[in-house]
Write a protein that holds these residues in place. Structure first.
Motif, PDB file in Angstrom:
ATOM      1  N   ASP A 462       4.299  15.411   7.903  1.00  0.00           N
ATOM      2  CA  ASP A 462       5.712  15.743   8.083  1.00  0.00           C
ATOM      3  C   ASP A 462       6.578  15.304   6.910  1.00  0.00           C
ATOM      4  O   ASP A 462       7.767  15.639   6.860  1.00  0.00           O
ATOM      5  CB  ASP A 462       6.246  15.106   9.369  1.00  0.00           C
ATOM      6  N   THR A 463       6.019  14.523   5.991  1.00  0.00           N
ATOM      7  CA  THR A 463       6.792  14.111   4.821  1.00  0.00           C
ATOM      8  C   THR A 463       7.032  15.317   3.934  1.00  0.00           C
ATOM      9  O   THR A 463       6.078  15.987   3.535  1.00  0.00           O
ATOM     10  CB  THR A 463       6.047  13.037   4.012  1.00  0.00           C
ATOM     11  N   PRO A 464       8.282  15.634   3.617  1.00  0.00           N
ATOM     12  CA  PRO A 464       8.552  16.811   2.778  1.00  0.00           C
ATOM     13  C   PRO A 464       7.918  16.664   1.400  1.00  0.00           C
ATOM     14  O   PRO A 464       7.702  15.554   0.906  1.00  0.00           O
ATOM     15  CB  PRO A 464      10.083  16.834   2.682  1.00  0.00           C
ATOM     16  N   THR A 465       7.617  17.799   0.787  1.00  0.00           N
ATOM     17  CA  THR A 465       7.105  17.763  -0.579  1.00  0.00           C
ATOM     18  C   THR A 465       8.193  17.232  -1.507  1.00  0.00           C
ATOM     19  O   THR A 465       9.369  17.219  -1.174  1.00  0.00           O
ATOM     20  CB  THR A 465       6.672  19.165  -1.035  1.00  0.00           C
ATOM     21  N   HIS A 466       7.786  16.815  -2.689  1.00  0.00           N
ATOM     22  CA  HIS A 466       8.739  16.237  -3.633  1.00  0.00           C
ATOM     23  C   HIS A 466       9.822  17.253  -3.994  1.00  0.00           C
ATOM     24  O   HIS A 466       9.541  18.428  -4.223  1.00  0.00           O
ATOM     25  CB  HIS A 466       8.021  15.785  -4.901  1.00  0.00           C
ATOM     26  N   ASN A 467      11.052  16.767  -4.043  1.00  0.00           N
ATOM     27  CA  ASN A 467      12.174  17.622  -4.427  1.00  0.00           C
ATOM     28  C   ASN A 467      12.651  17.257  -5.824  1.00  0.00           C
ATOM     29  O   ASN A 467      12.216  16.241  -6.395  1.00  0.00           O
ATOM     30  CB  ASN A 467      13.307  17.518  -3.396  1.00  0.00           C
ATOM     31  N   PRO A 468      13.516  18.050  -6.436  1.00  0.00           N
ATOM     32  CA  PRO A 468      13.944  17.781  -7.816  1.00  0.00           C
ATOM     33  C   PRO A 468      14.551  16.399  -8.017  1.00  0.00           C
ATOM     34  O   PRO A 468      14.359  15.781  -9.075  1.00  0.00           O
ATOM     35  CB  PRO A 468      14.971  18.890  -8.078  1.00  0.00           C
ATOM     36  N   GLY A 469      15.292  15.901  -7.022  1.00  0.00           N
ATOM     37  CA  GLY A 469      15.876  14.568  -7.169  1.00  0.00           C
ATOM     38  C   GLY A 469      14.817  13.490  -7.249  1.00  0.00           C
ATOM     39  O   GLY A 469      14.943  12.524  -8.027  1.00  0.00           O
ATOM     40  N   GLN A 470      13.754  13.628  -6.472  1.00  0.00           N
ATOM     41  CA  GLN A 470      12.666  12.643  -6.489  1.00  0.00           C
ATOM     42  C   GLN A 470      11.887  12.700  -7.795  1.00  0.00           C
ATOM     43  O   GLN A 470      11.574  11.664  -8.393  1.00  0.00           O
ATOM     44  CB  GLN A 470      11.744  12.896  -5.300  1.00  0.00           C
ATOM     45  N   THR A 471      11.552  13.904  -8.244  1.00  0.00           N
ATOM     46  CA  THR A 471      10.766  14.018  -9.473  1.00  0.00           C
ATOM     47  C   THR A 471      11.582  13.586 -10.699  1.00  0.00           C
ATOM     48  O   THR A 471      11.041  12.993 -11.634  1.00  0.00           O
ATOM     49  CB  THR A 471      10.268  15.457  -9.668  1.00  0.00           C
ATOM     50  N   LYS A 472      12.879  13.870 -10.669  1.00  0.00           N
ATOM     51  CA  LYS A 472      13.744  13.413 -11.767  1.00  0.00           C
ATOM     52  C   LYS A 472      13.725  11.894 -11.855  1.00  0.00           C
ATOM     53  O   LYS A 472      13.640  11.318 -12.952  1.00  0.00           O
ATOM     54  CB  LYS A 472      15.166  13.917 -11.546  1.00  0.00           C
ATOM     55  N   LEU A 473      13.779  11.240 -10.715  1.00  0.00           N
ATOM     56  CA  LEU A 473      13.770   9.782 -10.701  1.00  0.00           C
ATOM     57  C   LEU A 473      12.430   9.237 -11.179  1.00  0.00           C
ATOM     58  O   LEU A 473      12.385   8.250 -11.925  1.00  0.00           O
ATOM     59  CB  LEU A 473      14.084   9.279  -9.290  1.00  0.00           C
ATOM     60  N   PHE A 474      11.336   9.859 -10.754  1.00  0.00           N
ATOM     61  CA  PHE A 474      10.023   9.406 -11.218  1.00  0.00           C
ATOM     62  C   PHE A 474       9.904   9.567 -12.733  1.00  0.00           C
ATOM     63  O   PHE A 474       9.364   8.688 -13.416  1.00  0.00           O
ATOM     64  CB  PHE A 474       8.912  10.187 -10.517  1.00  0.00           C
ATOM     65  N   GLU A 475      10.407  10.655 -13.256  1.00  0.00           N
ATOM     66  CA  GLU A 475      10.402  10.840 -14.711  1.00  0.00           C
ATOM     67  C   GLU A 475      11.152   9.704 -15.399  1.00  0.00           C
ATOM     68  O   GLU A 475      10.717   9.188 -16.444  1.00  0.00           O
ATOM     69  CB  GLU A 475      11.051  12.182 -15.065  1.00  0.00           C
ATOM     70  N   SER A 476      12.275   9.300 -14.813  1.00  0.00           N
ATOM     71  CA  SER A 476      13.074   8.216 -15.395  1.00  0.00           C
ATOM     72  C   SER A 476      12.321   6.892 -15.346  1.00  0.00           C
ATOM     73  O   SER A 476      12.387   6.092 -16.289  1.00  0.00           O
ATOM     74  CB  SER A 476      14.406   8.087 -14.645  1.00  0.00           C
ATOM     75  N   ILE A 477      11.602   6.639 -14.254  1.00  0.00           N
ATOM     76  CA  ILE A 477      10.826   5.402 -14.126  1.00  0.00           C
ATOM     77  C   ILE A 477       9.746   5.348 -15.188  1.00  0.00           C
ATOM     78  O   ILE A 477       9.568   4.337 -15.882  1.00  0.00           O
ATOM     79  CB  ILE A 477      10.211   5.292 -12.723  1.00  0.00           C
ATOM     80  N   VAL A 478       8.992   6.435 -15.319  1.00  0.00           N
ATOM     81  CA  VAL A 478       7.903   6.483 -16.300  1.00  0.00           C
ATOM     82  C   VAL A 478       8.451   6.264 -17.706  1.00  0.00           C
ATOM     83  O   VAL A 478       7.911   5.480 -18.494  1.00  0.00           O
ATOM     84  CB  VAL A 478       7.157   7.829 -16.207  1.00  0.00           C
ATOM     85  N   SER A 479       9.534   6.944 -18.027  1.00  0.00           N
ATOM     86  CA  SER A 479      10.119   6.834 -19.362  1.00  0.00           C
ATOM     87  C   SER A 479      10.628   5.421 -19.628  1.00  0.00           C
ATOM     88  O   SER A 479      10.449   4.871 -20.724  1.00  0.00           O
ATOM     89  CB  SER A 479      11.256   7.839 -19.505  1.00  0.00           C
ATOM     90  N   SER A 480      11.244   4.804 -18.627  1.00  0.00           N
ATOM     91  CA  SER A 480      11.811   3.467 -18.797  1.00  0.00           C
ATOM     92  C   SER A 480      10.726   2.416 -19.010  1.00  0.00           C
ATOM     93  O   SER A 480      10.838   1.574 -19.907  1.00  0.00           O
ATOM     94  CB  SER A 480      12.663   3.109 -17.579  1.00  0.00           C
ATOM     95  N   VAL A 481       9.690   2.458 -18.198  1.00  0.00           N
ATOM     96  CA  VAL A 481       8.605   1.478 -18.341  1.00  0.00           C
ATOM     97  C   VAL A 481       7.856   1.702 -19.650  1.00  0.00           C
ATOM     98  O   VAL A 481       7.427   0.749 -20.308  1.00  0.00           O
ATOM     99  CB  VAL A 481       7.650   1.551 -17.136  1.00  0.00           C
ATOM    100  N   SER A 482       7.693   2.973 -20.028  1.00  0.00           N
ATOM    101  CA  SER A 482       7.047   3.265 -21.308  1.00  0.00           C
ATOM    102  C   SER A 482       7.854   2.692 -22.465  1.00  0.00           C
ATOM    103  O   SER A 482       7.307   2.129 -23.412  1.00  0.00           O
ATOM    104  CB  SER A 482       6.900   4.776 -21.477  1.00  0.00           C
ATOM    105  N   ASP A 483       9.160   2.817 -22.380  1.00  0.00           N
ATOM    106  CA  ASP A 483      10.042   2.325 -23.439  1.00  0.00           C
ATOM    107  C   ASP A 483       9.976   0.809 -23.561  1.00  0.00           C
ATOM    108  O   ASP A 483      10.069   0.254 -24.659  1.00  0.00           O
ATOM    109  CB  ASP A 483      11.472   2.774 -23.141  1.00  0.00           C
ATOM    110  N   ASP A 484       9.804   0.117 -22.424  1.00  0.00           N
ATOM    111  CA  ASP A 484       9.734  -1.344 -22.438  1.00  0.00           C
ATOM    112  C   ASP A 484       8.837  -1.790 -21.292  1.00  0.00           C
ATOM    113  O   ASP A 484       9.279  -1.885 -20.151  1.00  0.00           O
ATOM    114  CB  ASP A 484      11.136  -1.937 -22.294  1.00  0.00           C
ATOM    115  N   ASN A 485       7.567  -2.066 -21.600  1.00  0.00           N
ATOM    116  CA  ASN A 485       6.614  -2.489 -20.568  1.00  0.00           C
ATOM    117  C   ASN A 485       7.066  -3.744 -19.846  1.00  0.00           C
ATOM    118  O   ASN A 485       6.739  -3.965 -18.681  1.00  0.00           O
ATOM    119  CB  ASN A 485       5.237  -2.726 -21.185  1.00  0.00           C
TER     120      ASN A 485
END
Length: 766
Positions: A462-485
């Protein structure tokens, strides 16, 4: 209840109402079954793509839920009407019998209007010949007795009628749209909840220093019993009111205000806080006019001093601590968060300074485990971890807008994850050491915001598939941690949430490892064909995150340095790899869903890119074991082995697959019950190896550990391909296993060497 109304009552209409509602309940029961079995479950098994994957499936699930709520509400109304009807009939019978007995004693009952009545004795026919002068046929004692009996019957009938009206109106008002899920087996149960809410709210409105230990215990017990009851919760919250809610908790939390309670019930304060939080969370889901006003006003007074004997405590500081348990209304959480961040911005000078720093004489506002509660951000983020939709909106919202003074816009995520000056916090239990709760709650809230389900849980069908707001946030997390581990490795306690997040984005991560351009030029025919192959190789339901290979590797390297983060991604990747083998080797997979006509190319691609992910994780694990973190190698194996208990429970869709994994109906059904075979076999082997290694006290050397990781990765990938090919009856399944073995080895080595190239400053030189 008027005397005449009860005496001359005609119950035909009420009988008809009960019959009609009973028929409705029966019909809704059938509709509920049809909606669940024929609509909801069918939707979960269907092959959704595009907008349908994000909108239609979720809409159908909610619609099916409305049928359940409609049945629940109709059943409650029928039960209340039936109980009230039966009681009023009983009181009508009692009244009739009382009048009959009165007549036998020569008593007359007369309705005098406006609900009142009189009882008089009949005049004796032989009064003129009685020398005593007594003209009544009965005694005053009989008159009074009948009067009292009738008044008692009318009082009970009035209570029955009024309580029915109260609870029926309360149920109807709970939901402005749709139906309420408030379920009651009878009228007395609902009436008892409302009565208890009134009495407990009256207790909580007392000055905290006047609250006795007995009052405290009754409040705690009542809230514990009724915190999930919609009628109770709404009635309690609105009777108490926003201001009194805040002053109550601020007072009982402060030993200077309520010393007796602090001394006698210090150990129970955390339980009361939890029960109060759960009660208010349930109340927030109500759509009554009073509760709507309660939520609006609570937001308005968030930046105002709390009424009471302490003048330096703001509403946000108190209310945020009452959000640590329960699922609050999303709209309320969103409006509350906006106002809280406006106050944060004002107090910190646009984020330049620290705010909410607790001083030694300030009271602890949080008595559940964790920080002192002085920083309202911590409790609010904990609340967001239970409210996924509100969390997604909050983190993507702007903290600072781009304007003349600010050249770049700053989102709430960027501010909290990268820039905030977090206040130093002590633990609420007064133990030694600084609390990590603020950032830990941030990680949990990010988990909910990116996955669509509460933190600490697994996705379900029943959990909805990922929406644009969720994927945008995940992209930001990946980019931020990559920039500074260091944003993650310096706070490794956040990695369990980050690992869970990554495990639910495996298709997106594996896509990134292909290095295929996701936006080829219109004239680049070969580039478009390549990206189409990647999309078919790693099909995604809903919105897909667009990730950079370099950033993904640096992100996974950081996550892999924590045992729990490493385990979530490693188990998730292995499970996802097994599912992909089952998916693509299935002969029933439609031709237009196959990335290659040659199965060998598909198997090799899956094995290679899966190996790359495992290779990067192994680098992170080695860094933790041999680097400054000085972690123990067996801790990683122990964390991997713990997933056996989670997945064996059959809950959710499981780590690594999540709601974005697509499978057509034909593939989902499998061939000869083969679906799941490859995945279950490799996971069983993975957990067995991890359990054995966790018990081995001998620490592996870095080189040996890397070699073991490579060998095991090859073994699991080879086994997944072999079992899938065998289960589907494919010819030469040994060859399929060889393709997977060779490419898995290649990918694992590539993952390690790639990490050394894109993150040389991160890898400790041994």
């Amino acid at each position: 209840m008027d005397f005449n109304a009860l005496f001359h009552a005609n119950f035909a209409l009420l009988d008809d109402a009960v019959t009609d509602w009973s028929t409705l309940v029966k019909n809704l029961e059938e509709l509920k079954k049809d909606a669940e079995n024929g609509l909801h479950q069918a939707a979960n098994k269907a092959d959704w793509v595009g907008v349908n994957a994000q909108v239609s499936k979720e809409f159908i699930g909610k619609t099916a839920g409305e049928f359940t709520d409609a049945h629940t509400q109709a059943t409650s109304i029928r039960n209340i009407l039936r109980d009230t009807r039966d009681e009023l009939k009983s009181y009508h019978r009692q009244l009739t019998e009382a009048l009959s007995r009165g007549q036998q004693k020569n008593l007359t009952v007369i309705d005098t209007g406006h609900g009142s009545f009189t009882v008089t004795g009949n005049t004796r026919p032989d009064w003129a010949s009685d020398p005593s002068g007594n003209t009544s046929a009965t005694s005053q004692k009989d008159v009074d007795a009948l009067r009292d009996e009738i008044q008692g019957i009318l009082s009970k009938a009035t209570e029955s009628d009024n309580t029915a009206k109260t609870v029926l109106m309360a149920i109807a008002d709970q939901s402005a749209l749709g139906f309420s899920d408030a379920g009651y087996k009878d009228r007395d149960t609902a009436a008892a909840a409302v009565k208890e809410a009134d009495e407990l709210a009256k207790l909580a409105r007392k000055d905290p220093d006047d609250l006795s230990v007995a009052d405290f215990d009754r409040l705690n017990a009542g809230l514990k019993k009724y915190h999930d009851d919609p009628l109770f919760s709404e009635r309690f919250a609105t009777n108490l009111g926003p201001e009194k809610t805040l002053s109550f908790w601020a007072g009982v939390s402060d030993p200077a205000v309520a010393p007796d309670l602090t001394r006698e019930r210090r150990e129970q304060l955390g339980e009361l806080q939890k029960n109060l939080s759960l009660t208010l969370a349930t109340a927030s889901q109500s759509d009554t006019a009073d509760m709507t006003e309660w939520k609006r006003h609570m937001v308005d007074i968030g930046d105002q001093p709390v009424q009471g004997k302490r003048g330096n405590i703001l509403g946000f500081q108190v209310m945020s601590n009452l959000m640590r348990a329960g699922d609050y209304d999303d709209d309320f959480m969103t409006r509350y968060g906006k106002s809280l961040m406006e106050t944060e911005r004002r107090f910190t000078g646009d984020g330049k300074h620290t705010a909410w720093q607790r001083l030694g004489f300030d009271p602890h506002l949080n008595h559940m485990s964790g920080d002192s509660g002085w920083d309202p951000m911590s409790g609010y983020l904990k609340g967001l971890s239970n409210s996924p939709d509100a969390a997604t909106d909050f983190f993507n919202d702007g903290f600072i807008s781009k304007d003349g003074d600010h050249k770049h816009a700053v989102s709430n995520f960027k501010y909290l994850f990268e820039e905030r000056h977090w206040p130093h916090e002590s633990n609420s239990d007064f133990s030694q050491g600084e609390s990590i709760d603020g950032r830990n709650n941030l990680a949990a809230a990010l988990e909910a915001a990116t996955t669509g389900h509460p933190a600490g849980e697994l996705p379900t069908q029943d959990t909805p598939t990922h929406n644009p707001g969720q994927t945008k946030l995940f992209e930001s997390i990946v980019s931020s941690v990559s920039d500074d581990n260091g944003r993650l490795t310096d706070h490794s306690f956040m990695s369990d949430s980050m690992g869970q997040i990554a495990s639910e984005y495996m298709p997106d991560i594996d896509r990134a490892t292909t290095d295929v351009d996701q936006h080829p030029d219109k004239g680049d025919e070969d580039g478009r064909a390549a990206w189409e192959r990647v999309q078919k190789l790693y099909p995604v339901d809903g919105s897909a995150a667009e990730l950079d290979h370099r950033e993904v590797s640096r992100f996974l390297f950081a996550v892999g340095q924590d045992p729990e983060g490493y385990a979530a991604v490693e188990v998730g990747q292995k499970r996802y790899m097994g599912k992909l083998m089952e998916y693509h080797l299935n002969p029933d997979l439609p031709e237009d869903q196959r990335p290659n006509h040659d199965v060998e190319l598909t198997v090799r691609d899956i094995a290679r890119h899966s190996g790359q992910v495992s290779g990067v994780l192994a680098m992170g694990r080695n860094e933790a074991v041999a680097g400054p973190a000085d972690a123990k190698d067996k801790d990683f194996d122990h964390s991997v082995s713990q997933w056996k208990n989670v997945l064996s429970g059959g809950i959710g869709t499981g780590v690594g697959v999540g709601t974005s994994f697509i499978a057509s109906p034909a593939v989902g059904a499998g061939v000869g019950g083969a679906a799941g075979t490859a995945t279950s076999v490799i996971l069983e082997e993975l957990f067995k190896d991890a359990e054995g290694s966790a018990k081995d006290d001998a620490g592996a050397k870095m080189g040996e550990n890397w070699q073991n990781g490579s060998v095991n990765n090859i073994k699991y990938t080879r086994r997944a391909a072999f079992e899938a090919a065998k289960a589907y009856g494919l010819a030469h399944h040994g060859d399929v296993a060889t393709w997977a073995e060779e490419s898995s080895s290649q990918g694992f080595q590539e993952g390690g060497s790639y990490m050394e190239r894109v993150g040389p400053e991160l890898v400790t030189d041994i």
